[in-house]
Write an enzyme that holds these catalytic residues in place. Structure first.
Site, PDB file in Angstrom:
ATOM      1  N   ASP A 119      -1.657  65.936  25.654  1.00 47.47           N
ATOM      2  CA  ASP A 119      -0.239  65.782  26.024  1.00 47.47           C
ATOM      3  C   ASP A 119       0.510  67.109  26.015  1.00 47.47           C
ATOM      4  OD1 ASP A 119      -0.736  63.036  26.159  1.00 47.47           O
ATOM      5  OD2 ASP A 119      -0.332  62.789  24.024  1.00 47.47           O
ATOM      6  N   LYS A 172      -0.443  69.050  30.828  1.00 43.30           N
ATOM      7  CA  LYS A 172      -1.470  69.410  31.822  1.00 43.30           C
ATOM      8  C   LYS A 172      -1.109  68.884  33.203  1.00 43.30           C
ATOM      9  CE  LYS A 172      -4.473  67.258  29.300  1.00 43.30           C
ATOM     10  NZ  LYS A 172      -3.682  67.032  28.064  1.00 43.30           N
ATOM     11  N   GLY A 202      -2.749  60.254  30.103  1.00 37.68           N
ATOM     12  CA  GLY A 202      -1.475  59.960  30.753  1.00 37.68           C
ATOM     13  C   GLY A 202      -0.866  61.294  31.105  1.00 37.68           C
ATOM     14  N   HIS A 203      -0.859  61.634  32.386  1.00 36.72           N
ATOM     15  CA  HIS A 203      -0.353  62.939  32.821  1.00 36.72           C
ATOM     16  C   HIS A 203       0.953  62.746  33.587  1.00 36.72           C
ATOM     17  CE1 HIS A 203      -4.531  65.078  32.594  1.00 36.72           C
ATOM     18  NE2 HIS A 203      -4.213  64.448  31.492  1.00 36.72           N
ATOM     19  N   GLN A 234      -7.395  64.889  28.113  1.00 39.96           N
ATOM     20  CA  GLN A 234      -7.464  65.124  26.664  1.00 39.96           C
ATOM     21  C   GLN A 234      -7.389  66.629  26.355  1.00 39.96           C
ATOM     22  OE1 GLN A 234      -9.976  62.724  28.083  1.00 39.96           O
ATOM     23  NE2 GLN A 234      -8.090  61.581  28.005  1.00 39.96           N
TER      24      GLN A 234
HETATM   25  P1  GDP Z   1      -0.456  65.789  29.630  1.00 41.60           P
HETATM   26  O1  GDP Z   1      -1.173  64.586  29.151  1.00 41.60           O
HETATM   27  O2  GDP Z   1      -1.004  67.057  29.063  1.00 41.60           O
HETATM   28  O3  GDP Z   1      -0.331  65.850  31.132  1.00 41.60           O
HETATM   29  O4  GDP Z   1       1.042  65.682  29.060  1.00 41.60           O
HETATM   30  P2  GDP Z   1       1.974  64.364  29.033  1.00 41.60           P
HETATM   31  O5  GDP Z   1       2.457  64.095  30.411  1.00 41.60           O
HETATM   32  O6  GDP Z   1       1.292  63.266  28.305  1.00 41.60           O
HETATM   33  O7  GDP Z   1       3.146  64.834  28.083  1.00 41.60           O
HETATM   34  C1  GDP Z   1       3.891  65.976  28.363  1.00 41.60           C
HETATM   35  C2  GDP Z   1       5.385  65.592  28.450  1.00 41.60           C
HETATM   36  O8  GDP Z   1       6.170  66.754  28.425  1.00 41.60           O
HETATM   37  C3  GDP Z   1       5.757  64.876  29.741  1.00 41.60           C
HETATM   38  O9  GDP Z   1       6.809  63.972  29.458  1.00 41.60           O
HETATM   39  C4  GDP Z   1       6.247  65.999  30.640  1.00 41.60           C
HETATM   40  O10 GDP Z   1       7.165  65.562  31.637  1.00 41.60           O
HETATM   41  C5  GDP Z   1       6.930  66.873  29.623  1.00 41.60           C
HETATM   42  N1  GDP Z   1       6.939  68.321  29.929  1.00 41.60           N
HETATM   43  C6  GDP Z   1       5.940  69.104  30.432  1.00 41.60           C
HETATM   44  N2  GDP Z   1       6.299  70.399  30.423  1.00 41.60           N
HETATM   45  C7  GDP Z   1       7.548  70.443  29.895  1.00 41.60           C
HETATM   46  C8  GDP Z   1       8.450  71.515  29.576  1.00 41.60           C
HETATM   47  O11 GDP Z   1       8.174  72.692  29.768  1.00 41.60           O
HETATM   48  N3  GDP Z   1       9.648  71.150  28.990  1.00 41.60           N
HETATM   49  C9  GDP Z   1       9.979  69.844  28.730  1.00 41.60           C
HETATM   50  N4  GDP Z   1      11.155  69.595  28.154  1.00 41.60           N
HETATM   51  N5  GDP Z   1       9.154  68.838  29.012  1.00 41.60           N
HETATM   52  C10 GDP Z   1       7.953  69.121  29.572  1.00 41.60           C
HETATM   53  P1  IMO Z   2      -4.055  63.308  27.847  1.00 34.28           P
HETATM   54  O1  IMO Z   2      -4.994  63.640  28.965  1.00 34.28           O
HETATM   55  C1  IMO Z   2      -3.539  62.504  23.597  1.00 34.28           C
HETATM   56  C2  IMO Z   2      -6.763  60.279  21.617  1.00 34.28           C
HETATM   57  C3  IMO Z   2      -6.465  58.877  21.119  1.00 34.28           C
HETATM   58  C4  IMO Z   2      -7.396  58.805  19.921  1.00 34.28           C
HETATM   59  C5  IMO Z   2      -8.627  59.577  20.398  1.00 34.28           C
HETATM   60  C6  IMO Z   2      -9.752  58.689  20.910  1.00 34.28           C
HETATM   61  O2  IMO Z   2      -2.840  62.565  28.268  1.00 34.28           O
HETATM   62  O3  IMO Z   2      -3.744  64.536  27.043  1.00 34.28           O
HETATM   63  P2  IMO Z   2     -10.083  57.294  23.154  1.00 34.28           P
HETATM   64  O4  IMO Z   2      -9.308  56.132  23.707  1.00 34.28           O
HETATM   65  O5  IMO Z   2     -10.151  58.466  24.072  1.00 34.28           O
HETATM   66  O6  IMO Z   2     -11.445  56.887  22.637  1.00 34.28           O
HETATM   67  O7  IMO Z   2      -9.245  57.740  21.839  1.00 34.28           O
HETATM   68  O8  IMO Z   2      -8.173  60.423  21.435  1.00 34.28           O
HETATM   69  N1  IMO Z   2      -6.483  60.504  23.048  1.00 34.28           N
HETATM   70  C7  IMO Z   2      -5.446  61.225  23.496  1.00 34.28           C
HETATM   71  N2  IMO Z   2      -4.418  61.820  22.831  1.00 34.28           N
HETATM   72  N3  IMO Z   2      -3.637  62.620  24.934  1.00 34.28           N
HETATM   73  C8  IMO Z   2      -4.664  62.063  25.604  1.00 34.28           C
HETATM   74  O9  IMO Z   2      -4.869  62.274  26.920  1.00 34.28           O
HETATM   75  C9  IMO Z   2      -5.612  61.288  24.896  1.00 34.28           C
HETATM   76  N4  IMO Z   2      -6.710  60.582  25.243  1.00 34.28           N
HETATM   77  C10 IMO Z   2      -7.238  60.124  24.095  1.00 34.28           C
HETATM   78  O10 IMO Z   2      -5.109  58.733  20.751  1.00 34.28           O
HETATM   79  O11 IMO Z   2      -6.840  59.526  18.841  1.00 34.28           O
HETATM   80 MG    MG Z   3      -0.800  62.768  28.191  1.00 34.97          MG
END
Ligand code: GDP
Ligand code: IMO
Ligand code: MG
Length: 428
Positions: A13, A16, A40-41, A223
């Site tokens: 998270d 990415k 979840g991206h 991840q």
């Molecule tokens: P990912 O799984 O690595 O793609 O990240 P997620 O989407 O799960 O979580 C990142 C969160 O941070 C999302 O709600 C993005 O919209 C938000 N985000 C990403 N870059 C920035 C940033 O530079 N500033 C802020 N405030 N939010 C950001």
């Molecule tokens: P993105 O791509 C954050 C974590 C789960 C759990 C562990 C194992 O959005 O960064 P799983 O269901 O993969 O067997 O769970 O990994 N986990 C993540 N945490 N971001 C993710 O994906 C994750 N995908 C799995 O919370 O601790």
């Molecule tokens: Mg994510």
């Protein structure tokens, strides 16, 4: 012909999705190489928010070919739901290609995932419950179901029956659940065959041909490094290789073809699920950081655990991935602190440790050694060049660069596509 890997440098998270979308606009192919709908991206384009789970972030850029590589595990129901949802918002998904060697998450593996967690009790991993672990286990155990099996009903049926022999013993004998009927599972899987057929490709060939033709390819990791099955905080990890090597095995591309490896890191740290997290803030400071950063899971909605930037972790990510660049995200969230602690090393049982401890127990005991950096109070969300950031914010970035041992090439100051300060362009 740059080939760029974009991966998570912490516990997931990191942003990415946004980084992939931003760099991906200038590339020809965006290829996912690991994980499944545990990811979840989030991508925000013109104020419109997309939460992508299985679709590569390149789907949002017209002209980009999005590809799901062999290293990904696919829940077909979720894939088509996501395609339908995104298509309804005007996105063309007909360009999507899927490796014939990618594994499928059959419904029984979601049952297995949740049952295993339940029976682990206090030792549970806190998985997303999406069937990820059991599906990768089946792959290694050579009883997995692949995309190509959908086109041979007889083989598919034999494979489903084979996989369910042991699982049904476990489900009914140990977990006290009803056994699963292999014919029902086979029929369900076959119902997707016609729809997926036009998307199925030899992804390795497509990617290598594109590189030969001088095109630009971005490999999008799910991840993160600390969730890697080999290099993460095992057993509190996912079941794939999000690290750079996974981009190669997960797509069928050789190491000599990769030009840049980009680690995405938050300006602080978060983690979802169980497992050690040395800089975790379990007090109201952590709660405030969660609220300010909107730190709630995109996939499960779970509150994310929050803490300060851990340079030991990111330095480790630099090492095991061979990072060439870091995309630092969410610097805007740190606005308003007088002092910002950064963990530069740990104390483990009375001894200073500068690198990731050798064993799990030591990591569980690791106490952060903090350096306190000066904060800033100015709103930075509209800043577009590094020099226009407050001096304290520039100093913060410079110090993170030093302690992470990698240059910080871009800085996120907001969720939108445009809210990024580019210091060193990654392409061109
Ligand atoms: P990912 O799984 O690595 O793609 O990240 P997620 O989407 O799960 O979580 C990142 C969160 O941070 C999302 O709600 C993005 O919209 C938000 N985000 C990403 N870059 C920035 C940033 O530079 N500033 C802020 N405030 N939010 C950001
Ligand atoms: P993105 O791509 C954050 C974590 C789960 C759990 C562990 C194992 O959005 O960064 P799983 O269901 O993969 O067997 O769970 O990994 N986990 C993540 N945490 N971001 C993710 O994906 C994750 N995908 C799995 O919370 O601790
Ligand atoms: Mg994510």
């Amino acid at each position: 012909m740059p080939a760029v890997i974009v991966l998570g440098a912490q516990w997931g998270d990191e942003g990415k999705g946004k980084a992939t979308d931003q760099i991906g606009q200038q590339t020809d192919l965006v290829v996912k190489y690991n994980g499944g709908n545990n990811a979840g991206h989030t991508v925000v384009v013109d104020g419109e928010k997309y939460a992508l789970h299985l679709l590569p972030a390149g789907i949002l850029s017209p002209g980009v070919t999005p590809i799901i590589g062999n290293g990904v595990v696919i829940d077909l129901e979720v894939l088509f739901q996501e395609i339908d949802e995104v298509s309804a918002r005007g996105i063309d998904c007909s360009r999507l290609l899927i490796s014939s060697a990618a594994h499928i998450i059959p419904s029984y593996n979601k049952v297995m995932d949740r049952s295993t967690e339940k029976f682990l009790g206090a030792r549970q991993i806190g998985t997303t419950g999406r069937g990820i672990g059991p599906t990768y286990a089946d792959k290694m155990n050579r009883i997995g179901i692949r995309i190509q099996d959908l086109f041979d009903p007889s083989i598919l049926s034999q494979k489903v029956c084979g996989a369910l022999v042991n699982k049904n013993h476990l489900l009914s004998g140990v977990y006290g659940l009803d056994p699963i009927d292999p014919d029902v599972v086979t029929a369900e899987l076959l119902s997707y065959a016609d729809r997926i057929r036009p998307m199925v490709a030899d992804a390795s060939l497509v990617v290598n041909d594109a590189l030969d033709a001088g095109k630009t390819v971005l490999f999008e990791g799910g991840q993160a490094t600390m969730l890697d099955i080999d290099h993460g905080t095992y057993p509190f990890v996912t079941s794939s290789n999000p690290t750079a090597g996974g981009a190669l095995t997960g797509t069928g591309v050789g190491p000599t073809r990769i030009d840049r490896v980009v680690g995405v890191a938050k300006a602080y740290t978060t983690r979802v699920g169980e497992g050690p997290f040395p800089t975790e803030l379990t007090d109201e400071v952590g709660d405030a950081l969660r609220t300010k950063g909107g730190e709630f899971g995109v996939t499960t909605g779970r509150p994310r655990r929050t803490g300060w930037f851990d340079a030991v972790v990111v330095r480790y990510a630099t090492r095991v991935n061979g990072l060439t660049d870091i995309c630092l995200t969410k610097l805007d969230v740190l606005t308003g602190y007088e002092k910002i602690p950064v963990c530069v090393a740990y104390e483990v049982d009375g001894t200073r440790v500068d690198e990731m401890p050798l064993d799990q127990s030591s990591f569980h005991h690791a106490v952060p050694i903090y350096e306190e950096l000066r904060g800033w109070s100015e709103d930075i969300t509209d800043v577009t060049s590094f020099e226009d950031l407050p001096q304290a914010a520039q100093d913060y970035v410079h110090r993170l660069e030093e302690v992470s041992r990698c240059r910080i090439s871009s800085i996120g100051v907001g969720p939108g596509r445009e809210a990024t300060i580019v210091r060193f362009p990654l392409l061109g």
